[in-house]
Design a protein around this motif. Sequence first.
Motif, short mmCIF file in Angstrom:
data_model
loop_
_atom_site.label_atom_id
_atom_site.label_comp_id
_atom_site.label_asym_id
_atom_site.label_seq_id
_atom_site.Cartn_x
_atom_site.Cartn_y
_atom_site.Cartn_z
N ASP A 2 0.81 -1.21 0.00
CA ASP A 2 0.00 0.00 0.00
C ASP A 2 0.85 1.27 0.00
O ASP A 2 0.57 2.20 -0.74
CB ASP A 2 -0.95 0.02 1.21
CG ASP A 2 -2.18 -0.83 1.02
OD1 ASP A 2 -2.34 -1.45 -0.05
OD2 ASP A 2 -3.01 -0.88 1.95
N GLU A 6 1.05 4.15 -2.94
CA GLU A 6 0.80 5.56 -2.61
C GLU A 6 1.99 6.43 -2.97
O GLU A 6 1.84 7.49 -3.60
CB GLU A 6 0.47 5.67 -1.12
CG GLU A 6 -0.19 6.96 -0.76
CD GLU A 6 -0.86 6.90 0.60
OE1 GLU A 6 -1.01 7.99 1.18
OE2 GLU A 6 -1.24 5.81 1.07
N ILE A 9 2.32 6.76 -6.91
CA ILE A 9 1.33 7.62 -7.55
C ILE A 9 1.54 9.08 -7.15
O ILE A 9 1.57 9.97 -8.01
CB ILE A 9 -0.10 7.15 -7.21
CG1 ILE A 9 -0.36 5.79 -7.87
CG2 ILE A 9 -1.14 8.18 -7.65
CD1 ILE A 9 -1.65 5.12 -7.45
N ARG A 10 1.71 9.33 -5.87
CA ARG A 10 1.89 10.73 -5.42
C ARG A 10 3.19 11.33 -5.95
O ARG A 10 3.23 12.47 -6.39
CB ARG A 10 1.85 10.81 -3.91
CG ARG A 10 0.49 10.53 -3.31
CD ARG A 10 0.53 10.69 -1.78
NE ARG A 10 -0.59 10.05 -1.15
CZ ARG A 10 -1.84 10.47 -1.21
NH1 ARG A 10 -2.12 11.56 -1.89
NH2 ARG A 10 -2.81 9.83 -0.59
N ILE A 79 -2.26 1.75 -13.03
CA ILE A 79 -1.77 3.05 -12.53
C ILE A 79 -1.40 3.96 -13.70
O ILE A 79 -1.74 5.15 -13.70
CB ILE A 79 -0.57 2.84 -11.58
CG1 ILE A 79 -1.06 2.15 -10.29
CG2 ILE A 79 0.11 4.17 -11.26
CD1 ILE A 79 0.05 1.67 -9.38
N GLU A 104 -6.36 10.90 -5.19
CA GLU A 104 -6.80 10.12 -4.02
C GLU A 104 -7.60 8.90 -4.46
O GLU A 104 -7.43 7.80 -3.92
CB GLU A 104 -7.63 10.99 -3.07
CG GLU A 104 -6.85 12.10 -2.41
CD GLU A 104 -5.63 11.62 -1.67
OE1 GLU A 104 -5.72 10.62 -0.92
OE2 GLU A 104 -4.56 12.23 -1.84
N VAL A 107 -5.23 6.32 -5.97
CA VAL A 107 -4.50 5.62 -4.91
C VAL A 107 -5.39 4.54 -4.30
O VAL A 107 -4.99 3.39 -4.16
CB VAL A 107 -3.99 6.61 -3.83
CG1 VAL A 107 -3.51 5.87 -2.58
CG2 VAL A 107 -2.88 7.50 -4.38
N LYS A 111 -4.81 0.43 -4.70
CA LYS A 111 -4.64 -0.42 -3.51
C LYS A 111 -5.66 -1.56 -3.53
O LYS A 111 -5.33 -2.71 -3.25
CB LYS A 111 -4.79 0.39 -2.23
CG LYS A 111 -3.63 1.33 -1.95
CD LYS A 111 -3.92 2.13 -0.71
CE LYS A 111 -2.84 3.12 -0.38
NZ LYS A 111 -3.17 3.87 0.85
#
Length: 125
Positions: A2, A6, A9-10, A79, A104, A107, A111
Motif C-alpha cells: 500500500d 501511494e 502515484i503521489r 496506474i 486520491e 491511490v 490499492k
Amino acid sequence: MDDRIEDLIRGTWRSIMRTKSRQIVQYELTLYALREGAQWLADQQYEAYLRLYKENLVSCRSDRPTLSGAAYTSLARFILAGIDGLILQELAKPNRARSNQAIEALVFGAKQYARDLSRKSEAVS
C-alpha cells in the motif's frame, strides 16, 4: 505494498505537475509517431513508463512476493492508465483541487486492485 503504491502515484503526480510543458511534448510526440506510421516509437515510450512503474512496485517485495509478475504488470498498467487520464484532464482544464481528489481515488483504486490481484494469486497457488 500500500505504501509503495501511494508513494509511486503521489511522487509521479508531483513530478508531472512540475513538468507540465514536458507532458504536452510527450503527448505531441506520441501522436506524431502514430500519425507518421511509427507506432513502434509510441509503443516503446509507453513500455518504458510501464516498466518504470512495474519496477517500482516490484522493488517493495519482501522475501515472499505478494504478486505474480503478470499481476505486477496489470497493476502498473492500471496506474499508468489512471495517471495518463489525469494528465490529460489537468492539461485540458487545469483544476488542482479536482486533480488532487482524482489522485486520491486512483491511490484507493490501485490499492484495492492490488489486494484483488493478491487474492487471485493466492487462490491459484
